[in-house]
Design a protein around this motif. Sequence first.
Motif, PDB file in Angstrom:
ATOM      1  N   PRO A  70       0.807  -1.095  -0.130  1.00  0.00           N
ATOM      2  CA  PRO A  70      -0.004   0.230   0.082  1.00  0.00           C
ATOM      3  C   PRO A  70       1.013   1.248   0.042  1.00  0.00           C
ATOM      4  CG  PRO A  70      -0.024  -1.060   1.963  1.00  0.00           C
ATOM      5  CD  PRO A  70       0.692  -1.864   1.339  1.00  0.00           C
ATOM      6  N   ALA A  71       0.220   2.307  -0.576  1.00  0.00           N
ATOM      7  CA  ALA A  71       0.984   3.713  -0.669  1.00  0.00           C
ATOM      8  C   ALA A  71       1.346   4.000   0.869  1.00  0.00           C
ATOM      9  CB  ALA A  71       0.214   4.634  -1.407  1.00  0.00           C
ATOM     10  N   SER A  72       2.515   4.693   0.997  1.00  0.00           N
ATOM     11  CA  SER A  72       3.000   4.946   2.204  1.00  0.00           C
ATOM     12  C   SER A  72       2.086   6.350   2.700  1.00  0.00           C
ATOM     13  CB  SER A  72       4.530   5.493   2.162  1.00  0.00           C
ATOM     14  OG  SER A  72       4.889   6.346   1.010  1.00  0.00           O
ATOM     15  N   ASP A  73       1.350   6.940   1.859  1.00  0.00           N
ATOM     16  CA  ASP A  73       0.850   8.079   2.296  1.00  0.00           C
ATOM     17  C   ASP A  73      -0.641   7.956   2.487  1.00  0.00           C
ATOM     18  OD1 ASP A  73      -0.530   7.481  -0.457  1.00  0.00           O
ATOM     19  OD2 ASP A  73       0.059   9.688  -1.175  1.00  0.00           O
ATOM     20  N   GLY A  74      -1.019   6.422   2.594  1.00  0.00           N
ATOM     21  CA  GLY A  74      -2.413   6.150   2.809  1.00  0.00           C
ATOM     22  C   GLY A  74      -3.458   6.108   1.761  1.00  0.00           C
ATOM     23  N   SER A  75      -3.062   6.666   0.636  1.00  0.00           N
ATOM     24  CA  SER A  75      -3.905   6.617  -0.249  1.00  0.00           C
ATOM     25  C   SER A  75      -4.290   5.133  -0.829  1.00  0.00           C
ATOM     26  CB  SER A  75      -3.360   7.512  -1.627  1.00  0.00           C
ATOM     27  OG  SER A  75      -2.307   7.099  -2.031  1.00  0.00           O
ATOM     28  N   ALA A  76      -5.020   4.867  -1.903  1.00  0.00           N
ATOM     29  CA  ALA A  76      -5.400   3.716  -2.490  1.00  0.00           C
ATOM     30  C   ALA A  76      -4.540   3.172  -3.416  1.00  0.00           C
ATOM     31  CB  ALA A  76      -6.753   3.927  -2.982  1.00  0.00           C
ATOM     32  N   TYR A  77      -3.389   3.870  -3.867  1.00  0.00           N
ATOM     33  CA  TYR A  77      -2.307   3.724  -4.833  1.00  0.00           C
ATOM     34  C   TYR A  77      -1.649   2.277  -4.130  1.00  0.00           C
ATOM     35  CZ  TYR A  77      -3.432   7.784  -7.367  1.00  0.00           C
ATOM     36  OH  TYR A  77      -4.020   8.938  -7.897  1.00  0.00           O
ATOM     37  N   THR A  78      -1.009   1.628  -5.307  1.00  0.00           N
ATOM     38  CA  THR A  78      -0.082   0.678  -4.865  1.00  0.00           C
ATOM     39  C   THR A  78       1.427   1.263  -5.102  1.00  0.00           C
ATOM     40  OG1 THR A  78      -1.731  -1.314  -5.480  1.00  0.00           O
ATOM     41  CG2 THR A  78       0.791  -1.647  -5.430  1.00  0.00           C
ATOM     42  N   GLU A  79       2.269   0.764  -4.118  1.00  0.00           N
ATOM     43  CA  GLU A  79       3.676   1.287  -4.437  1.00  0.00           C
ATOM     44  C   GLU A  79       4.594   0.157  -4.738  1.00  0.00           C
ATOM     45  OE1 GLU A  79       4.347   5.283  -2.164  1.00  0.00           O
ATOM     46  OE2 GLU A  79       5.020   3.604  -1.145  1.00  0.00           O
ATOM     47  N   TYR A  80       5.564   0.356  -5.480  1.00  0.00           N
ATOM     48  CA  TYR A  80       6.495  -0.729  -5.653  1.00  0.00           C
ATOM     49  C   TYR A  80       7.901  -0.412  -5.021  1.00  0.00           C
ATOM     50  CZ  TYR A  80       3.528  -2.068  -9.597  1.00  0.00           C
ATOM     51  OH  TYR A  80       2.420  -2.518 -10.396  1.00  0.00           O
ATOM     52  N   ARG A  81       8.269  -1.346  -4.390  1.00  0.00           N
ATOM     53  CA  ARG A  81       9.422  -1.098  -3.693  1.00  0.00           C
ATOM     54  C   ARG A  81      10.659  -2.148  -4.002  1.00  0.00           C
ATOM     55  NH1 ARG A  81       5.390  -0.944  -0.106  1.00  0.00           N
ATOM     56  NH2 ARG A  81       4.674   1.425   0.655  1.00  0.00           N
ATOM     57  N   LEU A  82      12.002  -1.842  -4.006  1.00  0.00           N
ATOM     58  CA  LEU A  82      13.205  -2.723  -4.130  1.00  0.00           C
ATOM     59  C   LEU A  82      12.941  -3.504  -3.061  1.00  0.00           C
ATOM     60  CD1 LEU A  82      15.473   0.075  -5.767  1.00  0.00           C
ATOM     61  CD2 LEU A  82      14.605  -2.284  -6.936  1.00  0.00           C
ATOM     62  N   THR A  83      13.237  -4.944  -3.459  1.00  0.00           N
ATOM     63  CA  THR A  83      13.810  -5.948  -2.180  1.00  0.00           C
ATOM     64  C   THR A  83      15.337  -5.741  -2.144  1.00  0.00           C
ATOM     65  OG1 THR A  83      14.115  -7.641  -3.946  1.00  0.00           O
ATOM     66  CG2 THR A  83      11.909  -7.485  -2.938  1.00  0.00           C
ATOM     67  N   ARG A  84      15.769  -6.617  -1.255  1.00  0.00           N
ATOM     68  CA  ARG A  84      17.170  -6.755  -0.984  1.00  0.00           C
ATOM     69  C   ARG A  84      17.733  -7.152  -2.440  1.00  0.00           C
ATOM     70  NH1 ARG A  84      20.351 -10.402  -1.499  1.00  0.00           N
ATOM     71  NH2 ARG A  84      18.810 -12.210  -1.439  1.00  0.00           N
ATOM     72  N   LYS A  85      17.336  -8.085  -2.979  1.00  0.00           N
ATOM     73  CA  LYS A  85      17.732  -8.543  -4.307  1.00  0.00           C
ATOM     74  C   LYS A  85      17.783  -7.370  -5.409  1.00  0.00           C
ATOM     75  CE  LYS A  85      16.650 -12.044  -7.695  1.00  0.00           C
ATOM     76  NZ  LYS A  85      15.688 -13.185  -7.940  1.00  0.00           N
ATOM     77  N   GLY A  86      16.692  -6.600  -5.469  1.00  0.00           N
ATOM     78  CA  GLY A  86      16.508  -5.507  -6.271  1.00  0.00           C
ATOM     79  C   GLY A  86      17.745  -4.227  -5.866  1.00  0.00           C
ATOM     80  N   LYS A  87      17.822  -3.985  -4.636  1.00  0.00           N
ATOM     81  CA  LYS A  87      18.819  -3.131  -4.377  1.00  0.00           C
ATOM     82  C   LYS A  87      20.143  -3.505  -4.597  1.00  0.00           C
ATOM     83  CE  LYS A  87      16.189  -1.072  -0.377  1.00  0.00           C
ATOM     84  NZ  LYS A  87      15.832  -1.048   1.118  1.00  0.00           N
ATOM     85  N   ALA A  88      20.420  -4.780  -4.690  1.00  0.00           N
ATOM     86  CA  ALA A  88      21.708  -5.398  -5.213  1.00  0.00           C
ATOM     87  C   ALA A  88      21.950  -5.113  -6.714  1.00  0.00           C
ATOM     88  CB  ALA A  88      21.979  -6.936  -4.849  1.00  0.00           C
ATOM     89  N   LEU A  89      20.915  -4.759  -7.384  1.00  0.00           N
ATOM     90  CA  LEU A  89      21.493  -4.366  -8.792  1.00  0.00           C
ATOM     91  C   LEU A  89      22.118  -3.085  -8.885  1.00  0.00           C
ATOM     92  CD1 LEU A  89      18.107  -5.820 -10.391  1.00  0.00           C
ATOM     93  CD2 LEU A  89      20.452  -6.479 -10.895  1.00  0.00           C
ATOM     94  N   ARG A  90      22.361  -2.365  -7.592  1.00  0.00           N
ATOM     95  CA  ARG A  90      23.008  -0.934  -7.798  1.00  0.00           C
ATOM     96  C   ARG A  90      24.286  -1.076  -8.450  1.00  0.00           C
ATOM     97  NH1 ARG A  90      21.677   3.908  -6.714  1.00  0.00           N
ATOM     98  NH2 ARG A  90      20.329   3.729  -4.988  1.00  0.00           N
ATOM     99  N   VAL A  91      25.114  -2.082  -7.747  1.00  0.00           N
ATOM    100  CA  VAL A  91      26.383  -2.212  -8.189  1.00  0.00           C
ATOM    101  C   VAL A  91      26.704  -2.584  -9.926  1.00  0.00           C
ATOM    102  CG1 VAL A  91      28.566  -3.602  -7.896  1.00  0.00           C
ATOM    103  CG2 VAL A  91      27.159  -2.687  -5.993  1.00  0.00           C
ATOM    104  N   PRO A  92      25.886  -3.490 -10.460  1.00  0.00           N
ATOM    105  CA  PRO A  92      25.884  -3.649 -11.856  1.00  0.00           C
ATOM    106  C   PRO A  92      25.354  -2.502 -12.547  1.00  0.00           C
ATOM    107  CG  PRO A  92      24.712  -5.356 -10.911  1.00  0.00           C
ATOM    108  CD  PRO A  92      25.045  -4.430  -9.563  1.00  0.00           C
ATOM    109  N   LEU A  93      24.672  -1.895 -12.079  1.00  0.00           N
ATOM    110  CA  LEU A  93      23.733  -0.576 -12.982  1.00  0.00           C
ATOM    111  C   LEU A  93      25.035   0.657 -12.884  1.00  0.00           C
ATOM    112  CD1 LEU A  93      20.039  -0.417 -12.257  1.00  0.00           C
ATOM    113  CD2 LEU A  93      21.231  -0.736 -14.183  1.00  0.00           C
TER     114      LEU A  93
END
Length: 148
Positions: A70-93
């Motif tokens: 759920p959106a961090s602001d309490g709205s009805a929107y869905t949020e996408y957040r990086l997982t640990r696996k996703g954050k680990a892509l910073r180095v290759p990027l």
Amino acid sequence: MRKTDLSGASCPVARSLGEIGDWWSLLIVRDALAGMTRFSEFQRSLGCAKNILSARLAKLVENGVLTTGPASDGSAYTEYRLTRKGKALRVPLVALRQWGEDNLFTPDEERLGLVDRRDGLPVAHLDMRAHDGRVLGPDDVEVRSFGG
């Protein structure tokens, strides 16, 4: 053209590309690393069709690179957040970014740069290093089979 399943490939590069997908997916991860969380933010940044973005986001969630909530602001929107696996892509990027800076821009051409948040100075180039810390060049390594 049908996509080949690379999940059983012995090459880590092939498996990684099979997991991440195409360049749209890497750009989504880039934007998520920059703090974007909403579908509309990704679409505005990337300018891609909704169906393409939706499919790529779903695949990144399926593969555990992103998670939804759920959106961090309490709205009805869905949020996408990086997982640990996703954050680990910073180095290759960062490695891909630095390769692009070195090979695809002229010295005087304007570009986006990566800086250290603490002092605002450019991030040093990534190095490939041996087990003992020596810096290795492209010709100092080879591919060999491990395990099995």
